[in-house]
Design a protein around this motif. Structure first.
Motif, short mmCIF file in Angstrom:
data_model
loop_
_atom_site.label_atom_id
_atom_site.label_comp_id
_atom_site.label_asym_id
_atom_site.label_seq_id
_atom_site.Cartn_x
_atom_site.Cartn_y
_atom_site.Cartn_z
N ILE A 249 -5.40 9.20 2.23
CA ILE A 249 -7.09 9.03 3.01
C ILE A 249 -7.61 8.11 1.73
O ILE A 249 -8.36 7.18 1.99
N LEU A 250 -7.41 8.65 0.45
CA LEU A 250 -8.02 7.84 -0.77
C LEU A 250 -7.65 6.49 -0.87
O LEU A 250 -8.42 5.52 -1.31
N ALA A 251 -6.29 6.31 -0.75
CA ALA A 251 -5.51 4.95 -1.03
C ALA A 251 -6.27 4.02 0.20
O ALA A 251 -6.63 2.96 -0.09
N VAL A 252 -6.38 4.52 1.36
CA VAL A 252 -6.90 3.58 2.54
C VAL A 252 -8.12 3.34 2.28
O VAL A 252 -8.72 2.19 2.55
N ALA A 253 -9.00 4.38 1.81
CA ALA A 253 -10.43 4.35 1.55
C ALA A 253 -10.80 3.15 0.56
O ALA A 253 -11.81 2.57 0.49
N PHE A 254 -9.78 3.02 -0.48
CA PHE A 254 -10.01 2.18 -1.48
C PHE A 254 -9.35 0.68 -1.02
O PHE A 254 -10.05 -0.38 -1.16
N VAL A 255 -8.10 0.52 -0.11
CA VAL A 255 -7.52 -0.68 0.04
C VAL A 255 -8.44 -1.58 1.26
O VAL A 255 -8.73 -2.59 1.04
N VAL A 256 -8.69 -0.82 2.09
CA VAL A 256 -9.37 -1.43 3.19
C VAL A 256 -10.63 -2.33 2.90
O VAL A 256 -10.94 -3.39 3.10
N PRO A 257 -11.97 -1.48 2.29
CA PRO A 257 -12.85 -1.97 1.84
C PRO A 257 -12.88 -3.30 0.66
O PRO A 257 -13.49 -4.27 0.76
N GLY A 306 -4.87 -10.16 -3.34
CA GLY A 306 -4.88 -9.31 -2.18
C GLY A 306 -3.29 -8.49 -2.16
O GLY A 306 -3.40 -7.30 -1.60
N VAL A 307 -2.26 -9.10 -2.45
CA VAL A 307 -0.97 -8.66 -2.57
C VAL A 307 -0.96 -7.31 -3.63
O VAL A 307 -0.50 -6.24 -3.32
N VAL A 308 -1.65 -7.52 -4.66
CA VAL A 308 -1.75 -6.24 -5.70
C VAL A 308 -2.32 -5.38 -5.07
O VAL A 308 -1.90 -3.95 -5.21
N ILE A 309 -3.78 -5.57 -4.54
CA ILE A 309 -4.53 -4.46 -4.01
C ILE A 309 -3.74 -3.68 -2.74
O ILE A 309 -3.44 -2.37 -2.89
N VAL A 310 -3.07 -4.59 -1.64
CA VAL A 310 -2.45 -3.72 -0.64
C VAL A 310 -1.14 -3.22 -1.35
O VAL A 310 -0.64 -1.94 -0.98
N GLY A 311 -0.49 -4.03 -2.15
CA GLY A 311 0.93 -3.13 -2.70
C GLY A 311 0.66 -2.01 -3.43
O GLY A 311 1.43 -1.08 -3.46
N SER A 312 -0.38 -1.79 -4.32
CA SER A 312 -0.61 -0.69 -5.25
C SER A 312 -1.16 0.46 -4.36
O SER A 312 -0.60 1.46 -4.33
N GLY A 313 -1.98 0.12 -3.28
CA GLY A 313 -2.30 1.23 -2.27
C GLY A 313 -0.98 1.72 -1.50
O GLY A 313 -0.82 2.95 -1.34
N TRP A 315 2.00 1.65 -2.41
CA TRP A 315 3.10 2.34 -3.41
C TRP A 315 2.61 3.59 -3.64
O TRP A 315 3.08 4.63 -3.58
N ASP A 316 1.24 3.74 -3.63
CA ASP A 316 0.43 5.28 -4.23
C ASP A 316 0.91 6.08 -2.80
O ASP A 316 1.01 7.06 -3.03
#
Length: 330
Positions: A249-257, A306-313, A315-316
């Motif tokens: 949930i925390l990862a999605v809450a960061f990646v989406v916004p 964008g790839v870094v943001i989505v990829g890190s989320g 991976w987490d």
């Protein structure tokens, strides 16, 4: 009698024909003597000659296997000497190579303005091909090592024995997570208050100042929640399904916004882009000219970010569930 001799000779010939010429006579003589002795022993027990010979040759087994024993040739691709080294290396490469291949192909396709279907298809093909190549070439190298008896230098010693530790989350893991989160929060505050970029002594924030106070406060709260989760997991000494769900949930809450702000152009400070356009006009013009086919240098940087943001989320999320499954198995 002639058929009996022919059967023995056929077996010996099938055995020695794949051996080196200089060793064939010795092996032939040894086999003739041992087969004759074995047949004689069975005949003394009352077996007739054809049955005794057939039983002896059957007990000796496939002549190809017998020949490999004389020639000291391995009858396996990778034996015990190299198997664990091969398996550990293969697992590491299968994590690393397909991942980088997928990211690289995805970046290339996005910068080519490819459709989503084309991008997904190219990524899937890249992953499959990288897995095939990694498996084939890694195995081939160890097959050659097996047959040349080359020393890889990977010798085991007692110093490699792991320390006895708890199966759950360790102290080093939580310390590393907390250090990363503190650095991230510090970087956000430094960018807003002091600035990584300064124009005549005046800070030029990289992140959009309009995100303060609401957006950045939410981000700092998410970082605090991540830190709290890391401490809770450490206190519990293990990952649980609940922890993995919260982590997701925390990862999605960061990646989406973050992705929404990036795509809408509200993540980066327009003043910072203006600073680049004015203070580094020549460099920006040259970079844009070289990246014109991909939509300009800013588009390239946006895609990479964008790839870094989505990829890190992702991976987490995946890392949290993997650790949860390991904890449940233990």
């Amino acid at each position: 009698m002639p058929s009996t001799a022919t059967l023995t000779e056929r077996y010996i010939s099938a055995t020695v024909r794949s051996l080196r010429p200089e060793s064939q006579d010795d092996v032939r003589a040894e086999l003739e003597a041992s087969i004759a002795d074995a047949i004689e022993a069975r005949r003394e027990q009352g077996e007739d000659l054809p049955a005794a010979e057939r039983a002896v040759l059957t007990d000796l087994g496939d002549p190809g296997i017998l020949a490999a024993g004389y020639a000291e040739r391995p009858l396996h691709l990778i034996g015990p000497r190299y198997y664990l080294t091969w398996w550990r290396l293969l697992k590491a490469l299968l994590w690393i190579v397909p991942t980088f291949a997928a990211v690289g192909v995805a970046l290339a396709k996005i910068l080519e303005f490819a459709t989503i279907g084309e991008t997904i298809g190219a990524v899937v093909v890249a992953i499959i091909m990288s897995i095939v190549h990694v498996g084939f070439w890694t195995t081939l190298v160890f097959v050659v090592l097996e047959r040349t008896a080359t020393d890889t230098g990977a010798t085991w010693t007692v110093d490699q024995l792991p320390e006895l530790t708890d199966q759950g989350a360790g102290r080093s893991e939580v310390i590393g997570s907390l250090i990363f989160l503190v650095l991230a929060a510090g970087a956000i505050l430094w960018d807003a208050l002091r600035g990584f970029v300064r124009d005549d002594g005046v800070p030029v924030p990289i992140l959009n100042p309009s995100l303060w106070p609401v957006g950045m406060t939410v981000l700092l709260v998410l970082l605090l929640a991540e830190a709290t989760l890391a401490i809770v997991i450490w206190r519990q000494r293990r990952w649980t399904v609940g922890a993995a769900i919260v982590n997701t949930i925390l990862a999605v809450a960061f990646v989406v916004p973050a992705m929404y702000l990036l795509v809408s152009g509200d993540l980066v400070n327009p003043g910072f882009l203006q600073y680049l356009a004015v203070e580094h006009a020549a460099e920006m013009a040259q970079a844009d000219a070289g990246a014109a086919a991909q939509g300009g240098v800013l588009r390239i940087l946006t895609v990479i970010l964008g790839v870094v943001i989505v990829g890190s989320g992702l991976w987490d999320i995946v890392d949290g569930w993997i650790k949860t499954l390991r904890a449940r198995r233990s």
